[in-house]
Design a protein around this motif. Sequence first.
Motif, PDB file in Angstrom:
ATOM      1  N   ASN A 637      44.959  49.531  26.386  1.00  0.00           N
ATOM      2  CA  ASN A 637      45.406  49.791  27.763  1.00  0.00           C
ATOM      3  C   ASN A 637      44.823  48.780  28.751  1.00  0.00           C
ATOM      4  O   ASN A 637      44.243  49.133  29.785  1.00  0.00           O
ATOM      5  CB  ASN A 637      45.042  51.215  28.196  1.00  0.00           C
ATOM      6  CG  ASN A 637      45.744  52.261  27.364  1.00  0.00           C
ATOM      7  OD1 ASN A 637      46.877  52.055  26.909  1.00  0.00           O
ATOM      8  ND2 ASN A 637      45.076  53.396  27.143  1.00  0.00           N
ATOM      9  N   GLU A 638      44.976  47.504  28.398  1.00  0.00           N
ATOM     10  CA  GLU A 638      44.562  46.391  29.256  1.00  0.00           C
ATOM     11  C   GLU A 638      43.061  46.343  29.511  1.00  0.00           C
ATOM     12  O   GLU A 638      42.609  45.640  30.413  1.00  0.00           O
ATOM     13  CB  GLU A 638      45.298  46.441  30.619  1.00  0.00           C
ATOM     14  CG  GLU A 638      46.802  46.443  30.507  1.00  0.00           C
ATOM     15  CD  GLU A 638      47.342  45.226  29.749  1.00  0.00           C
ATOM     16  OE1 GLU A 638      46.761  44.140  29.907  1.00  0.00           O
ATOM     17  OE2 GLU A 638      48.324  45.368  29.010  1.00  0.00           O
ATOM     18  N   SER A 639      42.261  47.099  28.703  1.00  0.00           N
ATOM     19  CA  SER A 639      40.810  47.043  28.826  1.00  0.00           C
ATOM     20  C   SER A 639      40.199  46.758  27.460  1.00  0.00           C
ATOM     21  O   SER A 639      40.843  46.978  26.423  1.00  0.00           O
ATOM     22  CB  SER A 639      40.257  48.369  29.377  1.00  0.00           C
ATOM     23  OG  SER A 639      40.729  48.601  30.691  1.00  0.00           O
ATOM     24  N   VAL A 647      33.717  47.226  27.780  1.00  0.00           N
ATOM     25  CA  VAL A 647      32.904  46.005  27.773  1.00  0.00           C
ATOM     26  C   VAL A 647      32.894  45.395  29.179  1.00  0.00           C
ATOM     27  O   VAL A 647      33.925  45.321  29.850  1.00  0.00           O
ATOM     28  CB  VAL A 647      33.462  44.986  26.759  1.00  0.00           C
ATOM     29  CG1 VAL A 647      32.681  43.679  26.817  1.00  0.00           C
ATOM     30  CG2 VAL A 647      33.424  45.571  25.361  1.00  0.00           C
ATOM     31  N   LYS A 648      31.723  44.967  29.611  1.00  0.00           N
ATOM     32  CA  LYS A 648      31.621  44.262  30.888  1.00  0.00           C
ATOM     33  C   LYS A 648      31.864  42.762  30.681  1.00  0.00           C
ATOM     34  O   LYS A 648      31.584  42.220  29.607  1.00  0.00           O
ATOM     35  CB  LYS A 648      30.245  44.469  31.519  1.00  0.00           C
ATOM     36  CG  LYS A 648      30.057  45.839  32.155  1.00  0.00           C
ATOM     37  CD  LYS A 648      28.762  45.880  32.966  1.00  0.00           C
ATOM     38  CE  LYS A 648      28.659  47.199  33.713  1.00  0.00           C
ATOM     39  NZ  LYS A 648      27.453  47.238  34.593  1.00  0.00           N
ATOM     40  N   ASP A 659      41.013  42.081  36.135  1.00  0.00           N
ATOM     41  CA  ASP A 659      42.110  41.557  36.947  1.00  0.00           C
ATOM     42  C   ASP A 659      41.880  40.102  37.347  1.00  0.00           C
ATOM     43  O   ASP A 659      42.827  39.325  37.504  1.00  0.00           O
ATOM     44  CB  ASP A 659      42.297  42.420  38.192  1.00  0.00           C
ATOM     45  CG  ASP A 659      41.022  42.516  39.021  1.00  0.00           C
ATOM     46  OD1 ASP A 659      39.930  42.376  38.439  1.00  0.00           O
ATOM     47  OD2 ASP A 659      41.122  42.727  40.248  1.00  0.00           O
ATOM     48  N   VAL A 660      40.616  39.736  37.507  1.00  0.00           N
ATOM     49  CA  VAL A 660      40.302  38.349  37.836  1.00  0.00           C
ATOM     50  C   VAL A 660      40.528  37.439  36.648  1.00  0.00           C
ATOM     51  O   VAL A 660      41.123  36.365  36.747  1.00  0.00           O
ATOM     52  CB  VAL A 660      38.849  38.234  38.338  1.00  0.00           C
ATOM     53  CG1 VAL A 660      38.460  36.772  38.525  1.00  0.00           C
ATOM     54  CG2 VAL A 660      38.682  38.993  39.638  1.00  0.00           C
ATOM     55  N   LEU A 661      40.064  37.870  35.476  1.00  0.00           N
ATOM     56  CA  LEU A 661      40.168  37.033  34.278  1.00  0.00           C
ATOM     57  C   LEU A 661      41.609  36.847  33.829  1.00  0.00           C
ATOM     58  O   LEU A 661      41.920  35.865  33.153  1.00  0.00           O
ATOM     59  CB  LEU A 661      39.346  37.656  33.150  1.00  0.00           C
ATOM     60  CG  LEU A 661      37.837  37.708  33.395  1.00  0.00           C
ATOM     61  CD1 LEU A 661      37.142  38.439  32.265  1.00  0.00           C
ATOM     62  CD2 LEU A 661      37.275  36.314  33.552  1.00  0.00           C
ATOM     63  N   GLU A 662      42.487  37.772  34.189  1.00  0.00           N
ATOM     64  CA  GLU A 662      43.897  37.622  33.827  1.00  0.00           C
ATOM     65  C   GLU A 662      44.517  36.378  34.458  1.00  0.00           C
ATOM     66  O   GLU A 662      45.541  35.887  34.004  1.00  0.00           O
ATOM     67  CB  GLU A 662      44.674  38.861  34.253  1.00  0.00           C
ATOM     68  CG  GLU A 662      44.407  40.092  33.397  1.00  0.00           C
ATOM     69  CD  GLU A 662      45.164  41.304  33.911  1.00  0.00           C
ATOM     70  OE1 GLU A 662      45.577  41.271  35.093  1.00  0.00           O
ATOM     71  OE2 GLU A 662      45.333  42.265  33.143  1.00  0.00           O
ATOM     72  N   GLN A 663      43.901  35.836  35.498  1.00  0.00           N
ATOM     73  CA  GLN A 663      44.451  34.682  36.205  1.00  0.00           C
ATOM     74  C   GLN A 663      43.873  33.358  35.720  1.00  0.00           C
ATOM     75  O   GLN A 663      44.273  32.307  36.199  1.00  0.00           O
ATOM     76  CB  GLN A 663      44.176  34.825  37.706  1.00  0.00           C
ATOM     77  CG  GLN A 663      44.749  36.101  38.308  1.00  0.00           C
ATOM     78  CD  GLN A 663      44.471  36.203  39.786  1.00  0.00           C
ATOM     79  OE1 GLN A 663      44.601  35.223  40.510  1.00  0.00           O
ATOM     80  NE2 GLN A 663      44.082  37.387  40.238  1.00  0.00           N
ATOM     81  N   PHE A 664      42.932  33.421  34.770  1.00  0.00           N
ATOM     82  CA  PHE A 664      42.292  32.194  34.303  1.00  0.00           C
ATOM     83  C   PHE A 664      42.940  31.715  33.013  1.00  0.00           C
ATOM     84  O   PHE A 664      42.866  32.394  31.986  1.00  0.00           O
ATOM     85  CB  PHE A 664      40.796  32.426  34.064  1.00  0.00           C
ATOM     86  CG  PHE A 664      39.963  32.241  35.284  1.00  0.00           C
ATOM     87  CD1 PHE A 664      39.447  31.000  35.605  1.00  0.00           C
ATOM     88  CD2 PHE A 664      39.724  33.298  36.140  1.00  0.00           C
ATOM     89  CE1 PHE A 664      38.689  30.826  36.737  1.00  0.00           C
ATOM     90  CE2 PHE A 664      38.978  33.133  37.280  1.00  0.00           C
ATOM     91  CZ  PHE A 664      38.448  31.892  37.583  1.00  0.00           C
ATOM     92  N   PRO A 665      43.579  30.520  33.015  1.00  0.00           N
ATOM     93  CA  PRO A 665      44.116  29.965  31.771  1.00  0.00           C
ATOM     94  C   PRO A 665      42.983  29.661  30.795  1.00  0.00           C
ATOM     95  O   PRO A 665      41.872  29.303  31.196  1.00  0.00           O
ATOM     96  CB  PRO A 665      44.813  28.680  32.223  1.00  0.00           C
ATOM     97  CG  PRO A 665      44.976  28.806  33.694  1.00  0.00           C
ATOM     98  CD  PRO A 665      43.844  29.647  34.166  1.00  0.00           C
ATOM     99  N   VAL A 666      43.267  29.784  29.516  1.00  0.00           N
ATOM    100  CA  VAL A 666      42.245  29.519  28.508  1.00  0.00           C
ATOM    101  C   VAL A 666      41.797  28.067  28.561  1.00  0.00           C
ATOM    102  O   VAL A 666      40.665  27.736  28.184  1.00  0.00           O
ATOM    103  CB  VAL A 666      42.773  29.892  27.103  1.00  0.00           C
ATOM    104  CG1 VAL A 666      43.929  28.986  26.710  1.00  0.00           C
ATOM    105  CG2 VAL A 666      41.662  29.819  26.074  1.00  0.00           C
ATOM    106  N   GLU A 667      42.673  27.172  29.053  1.00  0.00           N
ATOM    107  CA  GLU A 667      42.316  25.756  29.102  1.00  0.00           C
ATOM    108  C   GLU A 667      41.164  25.472  30.062  1.00  0.00           C
ATOM    109  O   GLU A 667      40.543  24.421  30.006  1.00  0.00           O
ATOM    110  CB  GLU A 667      43.538  24.910  29.511  1.00  0.00           C
ATOM    111  CG  GLU A 667      44.661  24.891  28.484  1.00  0.00           C
ATOM    112  CD  GLU A 667      45.643  26.038  28.705  1.00  0.00           C
ATOM    113  OE1 GLU A 667      45.318  26.941  29.507  1.00  0.00           O
ATOM    114  OE2 GLU A 667      46.716  26.030  28.084  1.00  0.00           O
TER     115      GLU A 667
END
Length: 796
Positions: A637-639, A647-648, A659-667
């Motif tokens: 469920n997206e966590s 997990v923190k 929600d912040v990490l969803e915007q970071f490309p793996v590159e």
Amino acid sequence: MLVLILRFLILASFGFTIVSDSDKGTQQLVSTSNLFNLRFPQERVYLHLDRPSYWVDEDIWFKAYVKNSPINECNLYVELINPSGTVVLRNTCWVQNGLSYGDMHLPDTLTSGIYQLRAYTNWMRNFDNQWFFCEELVVSNPANTQRPGEVIRLKTRHIDLQFFPEGGSFVTGVKNKVAFKAVDNNGKGIDFSGHLTDGAGNPVAEVESRFKGIGSIVFTPEKGKRYTVEAIFPGNVRKSESLPKAKDEGVTLSINSLDSTQIEVQIYSKFTAIDVENEYLLIGQSGGYICYQKRLKTDNGVNVQRIDKNKLPGGIIQFTLFDSNLVPLCERLVYNKPKDLIKLLIKTEKQAYKPHEKVKLGVAAIAQSGKACLSNLSISVYNTTKNLTENDYPNNLYTHFLLNSELKGNIESPGYYIKDDSLSTQLALDNLLLTHGYREFNWEVVLNGAYPEIKFQPESSIQLKGRVVSSATNTPVANGKVTMMTVKGLLETYETQTDSLGNFVFQDLFFYDTLFVSLQALNKRRNRNTIIEIDANVESSPKTSSDVPTYEYSDSTLQKFTNLNEIRSIQVKKKWGFEDTIIMQELNVVAHKKEKDEHPKIYTNVGTVYDVNLNDSRSGSILDAIEGIIPGVYKENESFYARGQSVKFYMDNMEVGVDVLEQFPVELIDKVEYVKMPITVGINYSGGIIFIYPKRGMKNTVPPNEMSRGMESVKIIGYSVSRKFYSPKYDEANAVENKVDYRNTLYWNPVLRTDSTGIAVTGFYNSDEVGEIKIVVEGLTSDGKLCRGVSGYSVK
């Protein structure tokens, strides 16, 4: 725009605009030209450098003076271009109220040669690159053993000899002045002598250039004859070149500005037809604004006007003669010496000093009226003996704003033309104006409404521009949401919306060095079926010339180049004490390579390490990349969970949300580490912590793919960090500890201010070297007047 309108009103209040005239056509011409200047102001940029030539591993110190800017605060780009035309260094400076300063370090990887230092704003890119400030610099690398190429021997095919009839017209039966200019294949002027002959080979007049291949001749061409100049150049190189064919009818414009109080304008009209009209309009404009206008008629084909110089602005004035239909016929440039230049007085305590001795000097900014001037100045003090090049008449603050930035083409040794008020100097300046066109604007362009296309807007801050298009149809995404998140330092989030064409801009960004950001674009349905296109012009440089100059390297310069390189090598060895080094016997050193991790951490024991660099196939966000990778950690469920507990996540040792990490490309990510027992770092949390570390360097953009749609990583170049010039202090307390001092620039201060009495006092210490020391101070008064002064002393 308000600033420009106010500037126009101020000019009007001082009488620099036209008097009232009932002629509607004339009024339309005046209003059109003034509107053109208001809409398209021409910025001027000048850089005061600490000296004219440099060694590698040294610094170029500069102060920028910007005039006629559309906005009070803007970005200024300063670039160093190598002899092949490649930009090797680039700084971004912030200009505030027309002033900025900075420095540029020359890496030891540069080869010896002629470089160009270029400065421009984004607004200046809408016009010809000739508007840019450009200064040639000699850069020497003692380790570079390759000698510069020998000078090409002058040959006839290398010479370009051109002729410029005064006013642009050449008419028989009338006394004409014809200017000429001879240059080599590098565009450098070549002096010559010779004579003018008619079609039968009969001598008509002697011809001799006055300075840098420029001069003029005065004669009356006869009907049916062609004229040729037989020129003799250095090395007995001869060249013949024909003048343009003179017309039997036409109008000429002749101007004499040698008198100190007035300008004499002579108009000759020669036509055989009786019904030819004799009404004309004479317009004078300076800086784009009309400063003189008069309707006149010729009497027996002649009209003479005398204009009071005190009623005209200082600098270059463009006089244009129009017919009654407002068609431009003739054009002539005239220089009116400005009355408001401030000649700075520079005074040292004495004329000769010793090495390491302190120099105390004062600078006075006093107007001709005796009024003290508040001024913002920059001062440079350097040893001329150690410079590879030292032009006797270099470009400076005066010549750049009064000549170089007003005329087309390259002007050699511009300081020569305003060095004094002698007749020879005035004639040389007049010939220069006859051979170089006015670059302010073209009347035909203004009258026809052929306005320049504006692609680059003024920049008041660092900006990130781009466009969002649909990943399915490649059409613009209107009213889309674009989120920008910084990666370096504290996490910050910015949001903006796309316009009807899908364009977006993040502005009002103020930061130094480099900033890595992550972008996410959502369409109106708030999904990521988008592609982000970054504006390539944000960090791109305008085109450069790839012409490699060869003309500076004369035999004497080559010898000095070699000698100073040898001296410099000795100085470098002395600086680092190579002569005192003890040569040891051969040693074998055995060591084990230690893996370096540049990321600071708050823990020592790591459970799982995921190196993103070893998994190039991964794409999408960092959360997509780590799913299923870390043992014991699962997504639901997206966590993310471990041992039944969520997990923190920490990024750069700061807690962040999913929600912040969803915007970071793996590159953008370098490494991910999972700590099972966070209690070891003082955090009592049974689910464990995933520590994420961004990359410290990356490519400018990431190509879109299925998993990274709607996301983009970008590197933004910020403002260059301005350092403080180091000037050592020698006194009895530290005299023993002082190292050998070989500074070529003894002192540089970009912000030297005079007080209410017009005086500024400063001081510095000499280095170990002897020689002739030059002091150059330039700047502006609080009301915008140009200031300059030059002085010097000796170190023995």
